[in-house]
Design a protein around this motif. Structure first.
Motif, PDB file in Angstrom:
ATOM      1  N   GLU A   1       0.843  -1.190   0.000  1.00 24.49           N
ATOM      2  CA  GLU A   1       0.000   0.000   0.000  1.00 24.49           C
ATOM      3  C   GLU A   1       0.889   1.255   0.000  1.00 24.49           C
TER       4      GLU A   1
ATOM      5  N   LYS B   1       1.429   4.100  -3.062  1.00 26.34           N
ATOM      6  CA  LYS B   1       1.287   5.543  -2.806  1.00 26.34           C
ATOM      7  C   LYS B   1       2.521   6.339  -3.217  1.00 26.34           C
TER       8      LYS B   1
ATOM      9  N   THR C   1       3.789   7.795  -7.767  1.00 24.73           N
ATOM     10  CA  THR C   1       2.708   8.593  -8.346  1.00 24.73           C
ATOM     11  C   THR C   1       2.749   8.594  -9.868  1.00 24.73           C
TER      12      THR C   1
END
Ligand SMILES: [Zn+2]
Length: 214
Positions: free
Chosen positions: A63, A67, A70
């Motif tokens: 996770e 993130k 990008t």
């Protein structure tokens, strides 16, 4: 992606390639440290595991990774030392699908276990001035003594034999299946360099394999 057992020199190689060819290094340890520093929701979850001395579970790790990526297509990324297991390979594939990017090359820095263990347990550091030595590649003039201030050298905690053996065992349990998977699926993007050589030779072999010219 660069693979290699502990002591293979893969992280030094990744740093050099990053500096010379403009890659951003992606390392799980740094992702975790950054998250804890930010103290946001994910960071607090990471901290809860770290405080207990647990490994951060893969779902949380990935996770964080997703993130941090990008714009992976616009960036030149170099994954240093992960994925580490076949389970992580599949999680990475999921992220690749979400963010629509491909991995151009898989580079395995292949080193014999004995060579890696000798490298890792041979490191010595001076507790007084921080100078680093290596029993094989950069020995002090007087055994176990700092050239600069004469202090007795220390073996870093990470480098003690039982820790080294534990990390090598972990690698030997997980890496072969993962490497085989990539070799079979992405033979045209899979490269192996002989990491038993001196660093400059490994660097040159990696550049040749990846067709990077300076
Ligand atoms: Zn010293």
């Amino acid at each position: 992606v660069i693979f290699g057992r502990p002591g293979s020199g893969k992280s030094s190689l990744a740093e050099r390639l990053g500096a010379d060819f403009g890659y951003r290094l992606v390392r799980t340890g740094e992702l975790l440290r950054d998250a804890v520093r930010r103290r946001d929701f994910l960071g607090q979850r990471v901290e809860a595991h770290v405080a207990k001395g647990d490994l951060v579970p893969d779902p949380l790790m990935f996770e964080l990774l997703e993130k941090s990526l990008t714009a992976p297509v616009a960036e030149k990324l170099l994954f240093d030392g992960f994925p580490r297991t076949i389970g992580q390979v599949h999680r990475l594939e999921t992220i690749q699908q979400h963010l629509r990017f491909e991995i151009d090359a898989y580079l395995d820095v292949a080193v014999e276990r004995d060579v890696a263990v000798a490298r890792m347990t041979g490191r010595r550091v001076c507790p007084q001035c921080g100078a680093t030595y290596h029993l094989v590649t950069h020995p002090p003039r007087v055994p176990e003594t700092c050239d600069i201030d004469g202090a007795p050298l220390e073996n870093r905690k990470d480098d003690r034999m039982e820790v080294v053996v534990f990390r090598e065992d972990l690698y030997d349990r997980n890496a072969p299946e993962m490497l085989r998977y990539y070799q079979e699926r992405h033979a045209e993007r899979y490269f192996e360099v002989d990491g038993n050589q001196a660093f400059e030779a490994v660097y040159d072999a990696a550049r040749t394999a990846l067709r990077l010219s300076s």
